[in-house]
Design a protein around this motif. Structure first.
Motif, PDB file in Angstrom:
ATOM      1  N   GLY A 164       0.777  -1.224   0.000  1.00 47.83           N
ATOM      2  CA  GLY A 164       0.000   0.000   0.000  1.00 47.83           C
ATOM      3  C   GLY A 164       0.810   1.276   0.000  1.00 47.83           C
ATOM      4  O   GLY A 164       0.255   2.365  -0.119  1.00 47.83           O
ATOM      5  N   ARG A 165       2.119   1.173   0.129  1.00 50.13           N
ATOM      6  CA  ARG A 165       2.973   2.365   0.132  1.00 50.13           C
ATOM      7  C   ARG A 165       3.541   2.607  -1.263  1.00 50.13           C
ATOM      8  O   ARG A 165       3.937   1.660  -1.946  1.00 50.13           O
ATOM      9  N   PRO A 166       3.641   3.858  -1.688  1.00 52.41           N
ATOM     10  CA  PRO A 166       4.196   4.154  -3.011  1.00 52.41           C
ATOM     11  C   PRO A 166       5.722   4.060  -3.005  1.00 52.41           C
ATOM     12  O   PRO A 166       6.355   4.023  -1.947  1.00 52.41           O
ATOM     13  N   GLY A 167       6.303   4.034  -4.213  1.00 49.85           N
ATOM     14  CA  GLY A 167       7.751   4.146  -4.353  1.00 49.85           C
ATOM     15  C   GLY A 167       8.523   2.851  -4.371  1.00 49.85           C
ATOM     16  O   GLY A 167       9.751   2.865  -4.312  1.00 49.85           O
ATOM     17  N   ARG A 168       7.825   1.709  -4.500  1.00 49.70           N
ATOM     18  CA  ARG A 168       8.536   0.428  -4.431  1.00 49.70           C
ATOM     19  C   ARG A 168       9.503   0.245  -5.595  1.00 49.70           C
ATOM     20  O   ARG A 168      10.642  -0.197  -5.402  1.00 49.70           O
ATOM     21  N   ALA A 169       9.083   0.603  -6.808  1.00 42.00           N
ATOM     22  CA  ALA A 169       9.950   0.406  -7.970  1.00 42.00           C
ATOM     23  C   ALA A 169      11.222   1.250  -7.845  1.00 42.00           C
ATOM     24  O   ALA A 169      12.331   0.768  -8.132  1.00 42.00           O
ATOM     25  N   GLU A 170      11.068   2.487  -7.412  1.00 45.31           N
ATOM     26  CA  GLU A 170      12.225   3.366  -7.225  1.00 45.31           C
ATOM     27  C   GLU A 170      13.172   2.809  -6.164  1.00 45.31           C
ATOM     28  O   GLU A 170      14.394   2.773  -6.353  1.00 45.31           O
ATOM     29  N   ALA A 171      12.597   2.342  -5.055  1.00 43.14           N
ATOM     30  CA  ALA A 171      13.425   1.814  -3.974  1.00 43.14           C
ATOM     31  C   ALA A 171      14.184   0.569  -4.411  1.00 43.14           C
ATOM     32  O   ALA A 171      15.378   0.412  -4.095  1.00 43.14           O
ATOM     33  N   LEU A 172      13.525  -0.321  -5.131  1.00 45.15           N
ATOM     34  CA  LEU A 172      14.188  -1.543  -5.579  1.00 45.15           C
ATOM     35  C   LEU A 172      15.285  -1.250  -6.604  1.00 45.15           C
ATOM     36  O   LEU A 172      16.330  -1.907  -6.611  1.00 45.15           O
ATOM     37  N   ALA A 173      15.067  -0.235  -7.445  1.00 40.46           N
ATOM     38  CA  ALA A 173      16.111   0.162  -8.395  1.00 40.46           C
ATOM     39  C   ALA A 173      17.326   0.697  -7.652  1.00 40.46           C
ATOM     40  O   ALA A 173      18.480   0.408  -8.025  1.00 40.46           O
ATOM     41  N   GLU A 174      17.093   1.470  -6.601  1.00 48.00           N
ATOM     42  CA  GLU A 174      18.208   1.980  -5.793  1.00 48.00           C
ATOM     43  C   GLU A 174      18.958   0.835  -5.110  1.00 48.00           C
ATOM     44  O   GLU A 174      20.196   0.813  -5.110  1.00 48.00           O
ATOM     45  N   VAL A 175      18.218  -0.099  -4.549  1.00 44.17           N
ATOM     46  CA  VAL A 175      18.858  -1.255  -3.898  1.00 44.17           C
ATOM     47  C   VAL A 175      19.703  -2.032  -4.896  1.00 44.17           C
ATOM     48  O   VAL A 175      20.831  -2.452  -4.585  1.00 44.17           O
ATOM     49  N   ASP A 176      19.197  -2.206  -6.089  1.00 45.33           N
ATOM     50  CA  ASP A 176      19.947  -2.937  -7.118  1.00 45.33           C
ATOM     51  C   ASP A 176      21.277  -2.241  -7.428  1.00 45.33           C
ATOM     52  O   ASP A 176      22.316  -2.889  -7.531  1.00 45.33           O
ATOM     53  N   ARG A 177      21.240  -0.919  -7.555  1.00 45.47           N
ATOM     54  CA  ARG A 177      22.471  -0.176  -7.821  1.00 45.47           C
ATOM     55  C   ARG A 177      23.464  -0.304  -6.665  1.00 45.47           C
ATOM     56  O   ARG A 177      24.671  -0.484  -6.874  1.00 45.47           O
ATOM     57  N   VAL A 178      22.952  -0.214  -5.449  1.00 45.05           N
ATOM     58  CA  VAL A 178      23.830  -0.294  -4.284  1.00 45.05           C
ATOM     59  C   VAL A 178      24.408  -1.696  -4.125  1.00 45.05           C
ATOM     60  O   VAL A 178      25.599  -1.862  -3.840  1.00 45.05           O
ATOM     61  N   LEU A 179      23.591  -2.723  -4.346  1.00 47.68           N
ATOM     62  CA  LEU A 179      24.076  -4.098  -4.234  1.00 47.68           C
ATOM     63  C   LEU A 179      25.204  -4.392  -5.220  1.00 47.68           C
ATOM     64  O   LEU A 179      26.130  -5.154  -4.915  1.00 47.68           O
ATOM     65  N   GLU A 180      25.131  -3.776  -6.372  1.00 53.18           N
ATOM     66  CA  GLU A 180      26.133  -4.040  -7.407  1.00 53.18           C
ATOM     67  C   GLU A 180      27.517  -3.525  -7.031  1.00 53.18           C
ATOM     68  O   GLU A 180      28.529  -4.072  -7.469  1.00 53.18           O
ATOM     69  N   LYS A 181      27.574  -2.495  -6.165  1.00 52.48           N
ATOM     70  CA  LYS A 181      28.841  -1.811  -5.902  1.00 52.48           C
ATOM     71  C   LYS A 181      29.374  -1.972  -4.487  1.00 52.48           C
ATOM     72  O   LYS A 181      30.501  -1.549  -4.202  1.00 52.48           O
ATOM     73  N   THR A 182      28.581  -2.550  -3.588  1.00 48.97           N
ATOM     74  CA  THR A 182      28.949  -2.526  -2.167  1.00 48.97           C
ATOM     75  C   THR A 182      29.042  -3.933  -1.574  1.00 48.97           C
ATOM     76  O   THR A 182      28.805  -4.930  -2.251  1.00 48.97           O
TER      77      THR A 182
END
Length: 263
Positions: A164-182
């Motif tokens: 029910g909360r907005p912003g899931r796609a944006e948050a998951l895209a950010e997590v994907d970027r962070v996981l790739e580099k950290t």
């Protein structure tokens, strides 16, 4: 414990008093979770009981201060410069499921800027506290943010929007970027404790959107007093009021900001 000011002592005493009830209620929830007896309603009641204890204790000690509370909302005080910002149970879903990762969060805002903060996990007896200019502490140990500057060695934390909360796609895209580099991303379900862990050097950076003032105000003080940087995710100056937050050590802050933005 190092000498805490009278102000911080008031906050610590209120947190410890409210914690007694939460600790008892947490034991009850652990029994309820295996049944269909209405555990969610029970947790809501526990939340309200803890908030009432905090309200009574803080109002008794500083009767002119105002409040911003998760359940009671905003209560104007005679002293317009000072107000308490209180979350009686940050990590409610963890509490509901018998996970011992939740906290009481109390901040004092002075002229609408976070000035002092206490974050207390009753299940682990970890008490984090800080006051502007006085450093940040975990029980009796001085806290400093980590010194890691390499992204591939850094551990990040975040929160993800639930049903029910907005912003899931944006948050998951950010997590994907962070996981790739950290070195990894943790999602433990308590913004207050995420910020406390940055202050303690357990995390190197933390970011999240969709937050309220009471979720982060105390943690903002902790991170800054531990030598870290706290802003809005885009670098804005008011993370406690803007609904988005990025906290990191000074070595990695700029890299974290760019990575999350996809720059």
């Amino acid at each position: 414990m190092p000498h805490a000011s009278a102000l911080v002592t008031v906050m610590i005493n209120a947190a410890r008093k409210a914690a007694r009830g939460l600790r008892r209620d947490f034991g009850e929830v652990e029994a309820l979770q295996v049944s269909r007896k209405g555990a969610a309603d029970f947790v809501s009641a526990a939340d309200l009981r803890a908030e009432q204890v905090l309200f009574e204790e803080l109002a008794r000690a500083r009767p002119k201060y105002g409040f911003v509370m998760e359940e009671k909302g905003e209560i104007e005080g005679a002293d317009n410069s000072n107000r308490w910002v209180v979350d009686p149970l940050d990590g409610t879903t963890n509490f509901l499921h018998g996970l011992a990762h939740f906290a009481i969060s109390i901040a004092l805002e002075r002229d609408r800027q976070p000035y002092a903060g206490v974050i207390y996990n009753p299940a682990t007896d970890e008490l984090y506290w800080a006051e502007k200019g006085e450093g940040a502490w975990l029980n009796d140990r001085r806290l400093r943010v980590s010194a890691r500057g390499a992204l591939d060695e850094a551990l990040f934390a975040t929160g993800l929007p639930f049903k029910g909360r907005p912003g899931r796609a944006e948050a998951l895209a950010e997590v994907d970027r962070v996981l790739e580099k950290t070195a990894g991303v943790r999602r433990f379900g308590s913004a207050a404790l995420d910020l406390a862990f940055v202050a303690a050097g357990r995390y190197d950076a933390y970011w999240e959107r969709g937050l309220n003032n009471w979720d982060v105000a105390a943690g903002v003080v902790l991170v800054r007093e531990a030598g870290g940087i706290v802003t809005e995710i885009d670098g804005g100056p008011r993370p406690a009021l803007a609904g988005s937050i990025l906290a990191a050590n000074a070595e990695i802050y700029d890299k974290a900001k760019a990575l999350i933005a996809g720059a």
